[in-house]
Design an enzyme around this catalytic site. Sequence first.
Site, PDB file in Angstrom:
ATOM      1  N   ASP B  10      24.544  -3.056  27.577  1.00 40.52           N
ATOM      2  CA  ASP B  10      25.145  -3.248  26.487  1.00 40.52           C
ATOM      3  C   ASP B  10      26.686  -2.793  26.547  1.00 40.52           C
ATOM      4  O   ASP B  10      26.692  -1.726  27.378  1.00 40.52           O
ATOM      5  CB  ASP B  10      24.432  -2.511  25.220  1.00 40.52           C
ATOM      6  CG  ASP B  10      25.097  -2.833  23.888  1.00 40.52           C
ATOM      7  OD1 ASP B  10      25.622  -3.531  23.632  1.00 40.52           O
ATOM      8  OD2 ASP B  10      24.943  -1.614  23.246  1.00 40.52           O
ATOM      9  N   SER B  11      27.755  -2.966  25.592  1.00 43.02           N
ATOM     10  CA  SER B  11      28.923  -2.166  25.569  1.00 43.02           C
ATOM     11  C   SER B  11      28.709  -0.813  24.991  1.00 43.02           C
ATOM     12  O   SER B  11      29.529  -0.011  25.414  1.00 43.02           O
ATOM     13  CB  SER B  11      29.809  -2.924  24.783  1.00 43.02           C
ATOM     14  OG  SER B  11      29.394  -3.043  23.304  1.00 43.02           O
ATOM     15  N   TYR B  42      33.481  -3.847  22.928  1.00 47.26           N
ATOM     16  CA  TYR B  42      34.008  -5.073  23.893  1.00 47.26           C
ATOM     17  C   TYR B  42      34.787  -6.219  23.117  1.00 47.26           C
ATOM     18  O   TYR B  42      35.544  -7.056  23.652  1.00 47.26           O
ATOM     19  CB  TYR B  42      33.007  -5.787  24.685  1.00 47.26           C
ATOM     20  CG  TYR B  42      32.519  -4.924  25.771  1.00 47.26           C
ATOM     21  CD1 TYR B  42      32.790  -3.726  26.154  1.00 47.26           C
ATOM     22  CD2 TYR B  42      31.307  -5.587  26.825  1.00 47.26           C
ATOM     23  CE1 TYR B  42      32.355  -3.364  27.290  1.00 47.26           C
ATOM     24  CE2 TYR B  42      30.977  -5.161  27.803  1.00 47.26           C
ATOM     25  CZ  TYR B  42      31.523  -3.789  27.991  1.00 47.26           C
ATOM     26  OH  TYR B  42      30.997  -3.141  29.352  1.00 47.26           O
ATOM     27  N   GLY B  43      34.344  -6.334  21.612  1.00 47.08           N
ATOM     28  CA  GLY B  43      34.970  -7.362  20.906  1.00 47.08           C
ATOM     29  C   GLY B  43      36.236  -7.642  20.769  1.00 47.08           C
ATOM     30  O   GLY B  43      36.715  -8.972  21.034  1.00 47.08           O
ATOM     31  N   CYS B  73      23.576  -7.537  23.617  1.00 40.97           N
ATOM     32  CA  CYS B  73      25.055  -7.297  23.484  1.00 40.97           C
ATOM     33  C   CYS B  73      25.632  -8.666  23.073  1.00 40.97           C
ATOM     34  O   CYS B  73      25.329  -9.488  23.940  1.00 40.97           O
ATOM     35  CB  CYS B  73      26.107  -6.463  24.505  1.00 40.97           C
ATOM     36  SG  CYS B  73      27.460  -6.643  23.965  1.00 40.97           S
ATOM     37  N   THR B  75      28.611  -9.679  22.345  1.00 36.51           N
ATOM     38  CA  THR B  75      29.898 -10.214  22.794  1.00 36.51           C
ATOM     39  C   THR B  75      29.725 -10.469  24.487  1.00 36.51           C
ATOM     40  O   THR B  75      30.189 -11.332  24.876  1.00 36.51           O
ATOM     41  CB  THR B  75      30.834  -9.088  22.855  1.00 36.51           C
ATOM     42  OG1 THR B  75      30.935  -8.429  21.388  1.00 36.51           O
ATOM     43  CG2 THR B  75      32.187  -9.463  23.230  1.00 36.51           C
ATOM     44  N   GLU B 152      26.716   4.049  13.390  1.00 41.90           N
ATOM     45  CA  GLU B 152      27.582   4.801  14.504  1.00 41.90           C
ATOM     46  C   GLU B 152      27.477   6.150  14.053  1.00 41.90           C
ATOM     47  O   GLU B 152      27.460   7.179  14.672  1.00 41.90           O
ATOM     48  CB  GLU B 152      28.593   4.266  15.054  1.00 41.90           C
ATOM     49  CG  GLU B 152      28.659   3.043  15.854  1.00 41.90           C
ATOM     50  CD  GLU B 152      28.543   3.047  17.376  1.00 41.90           C
ATOM     51  OE1 GLU B 152      28.440   4.109  17.839  1.00 41.90           O
ATOM     52  OE2 GLU B 152      28.157   1.995  18.003  1.00 41.90           O
ATOM     53  N   CYS B 184      23.856  -8.699  15.092  1.00 39.02           N
ATOM     54  CA  CYS B 184      24.485  -7.559  15.632  1.00 39.02           C
ATOM     55  C   CYS B 184      23.494  -6.428  15.960  1.00 39.02           C
ATOM     56  O   CYS B 184      22.398  -6.509  15.243  1.00 39.02           O
ATOM     57  CB  CYS B 184      25.641  -6.879  14.685  1.00 39.02           C
ATOM     58  SG  CYS B 184      26.118  -5.293  15.396  1.00 39.02           S
ATOM     59  N   THR B 185      23.359  -6.005  17.355  1.00 38.60           N
ATOM     60  CA  THR B 185      22.257  -5.238  17.447  1.00 38.60           C
ATOM     61  C   THR B 185      22.310  -3.792  16.726  1.00 38.60           C
ATOM     62  O   THR B 185      21.332  -3.141  16.942  1.00 38.60           O
ATOM     63  CB  THR B 185      22.274  -4.897  19.186  1.00 38.60           C
ATOM     64  OG1 THR B 185      23.857  -4.357  19.477  1.00 38.60           O
ATOM     65  CG2 THR B 185      22.140  -6.052  19.902  1.00 38.60           C
ATOM     66  N   HIS B 186      23.226  -3.562  16.034  1.00 30.36           N
ATOM     67  CA  HIS B 186      23.342  -2.459  15.266  1.00 30.36           C
ATOM     68  C   HIS B 186      22.428  -2.433  13.957  1.00 30.36           C
ATOM     69  O   HIS B 186      21.864  -1.552  13.606  1.00 30.36           O
ATOM     70  CB  HIS B 186      24.620  -2.016  14.614  1.00 30.36           C
ATOM     71  CG  HIS B 186      25.295  -1.232  15.872  1.00 30.36           C
ATOM     72  ND1 HIS B 186      25.914  -1.990  16.829  1.00 30.36           N
ATOM     73  CD2 HIS B 186      25.825   0.168  16.019  1.00 30.36           C
ATOM     74  CE1 HIS B 186      26.616  -1.212  17.809  1.00 30.36           C
ATOM     75  NE2 HIS B 186      26.557   0.050  17.249  1.00 30.36           N
TER      76      HIS B 186
END
Lengths: 273, 273
Positions: B10-11, B42-43, B73, B75, B152, B184-186
């Site tokens: 993942d980024s 990375y986006g 991820c 992206t 985050e 989105c993984t978040h």
Amino acid sequence: MSKQAIGFIDSGIGGITVVREALRQLPNETVYYVGDTARMPYGPRPTEEVIKFTWEMVNFLLTKDIKMLVIACNTATAAALPELRAKLDIPVIGVIAPGVRGALRSTKNKRIGVIATEGTVKSRAYADALEAKDKSVVVEQLACPEFVQIVEANQYNTAHTTHVVEEKLQYFADKNIDTLVLGCTHFPLLDVAIAAAMGPEVKLVNSGAVAIENVSGVLDEAGLSNVAPVERQLDEYYTTGSASVFKMMAGHWLDNEDLNVRHLNITSDGLVL
Amino acid sequence: MSKQAIGFIDSGIGGITVVREALRQLPNETVYYVGDTARMPYGPRPTEEVIKFTWEMVNFLLTKDIKMLVIACNTATAAALPELRAKLDIPVIGVIAPGVRGALRSTKNKRIGVIATEGTVKSRAYADALEAKDKSVVVEQLACPEFVQIVEANQYNTAHTTHVVEEKLQYFADKNIDTLVLGCTHFPLLDVAIAAAMGPEVKLVNSGAVAIENVSGVLDEAGLSNVAPVERQLDEYYTTGSASVFKMMAGHWLDNEDLNVRHLNITSDGLVL
């Protein structure tokens, strides 16, 4: 992309609920189905015989150049999946492992119920596979052969059925499961009654629905998925029993009166038109 | 059966929600994770750069003999999945196609919402893939970059967050969707707030959860799944950023204070301990 059809086999008509999921989730794909209605149910038969009958269906579909095979039958999956996967060059998907994976994705409290036929419950196919993937899981199995009879008799929408289902599933009242696997291809036709009996806290896992999601993934990874705009071919249904009865039953389940159904003869050379 | 680990890249740290699903659904499997925290997000980066960074993570994991790769991820999946799949001998799973398949399994009314980062929404990765599989599907996309910031900042459990999520998702009030993809993984860390905002009629699809179900299937089909009783190896986490910050954040998400986290240096020879 590949316009070849996906082949489905079942001992009879139950696998039509898996086809229903294919038509819903994968509308670009063509379906060829063989139901061995004349020799159903497979449950009480010796394993060697189930494997032989399964190969007869598979060999018929191979003459029609399918790109993938779905064993839409719990008994045939348990008996023949490893051998078919080893000997065929096309991907083969059964219904048991997808149901197991769907249940492990669904459960939070690791208490999982399984309803199935007597044979599947006795084989512990779901229970053993669940415990092999996660030994902390508690599996509660219940055989519900009555449910198959209800569906075969086209009684899945009556008040009496709701009552029978509710009474039968009382078994789970004190089991604290949060996930119930529909471990028989007939049971998705009773999903409304089953969901009502289990209440909103219990998620139902339709093994056939997960199997089709799995089919979708295997086709994607092999570059074989059809993408829009694609011209679908005509679906083809075959039965070793009465084509007209099959057409009535399956047509009812699929909400399609114009199913293209043909009879197959059982011969010493296999299944032939 | 194979005791080799499954590799995750993942980024940054978002992919930890996918790992959480792996630990939950596949407790017999060992996890190796690389998060390129030093170069996230990375986006905004050019595709060629994303592919280069992705290969650096992959090459590090290949030295550790992984049996399978999960691109956790969005992206990196969009940029590098086809190339990785073509060039690697091990199976490779991304997060987009599983989310698409999970949504098509879930929806009944064929109206699907997707929430993701600005980049994923603009790329239409989910929308195009959904429409390619079923052209009758209506997709409603919404970029929710605020949700990433909330996660985050470790604010996913506050009353303020519930309010922000509810207000943002008002967008879907008149869209009549029955399925919402967490693209989105978040976002799975906000699932309680998202579910509350969407109401009980809308099913949430966690792309990472479906990806792990997919991993489980690929391992099964390849005969690589670990079955109980198996002795798990120690999981290993690597970050190009601060190991202590990563350990705090990921440890919080995974409810494990003792994560085995090490720093990787970015060098002209790739990522090295």
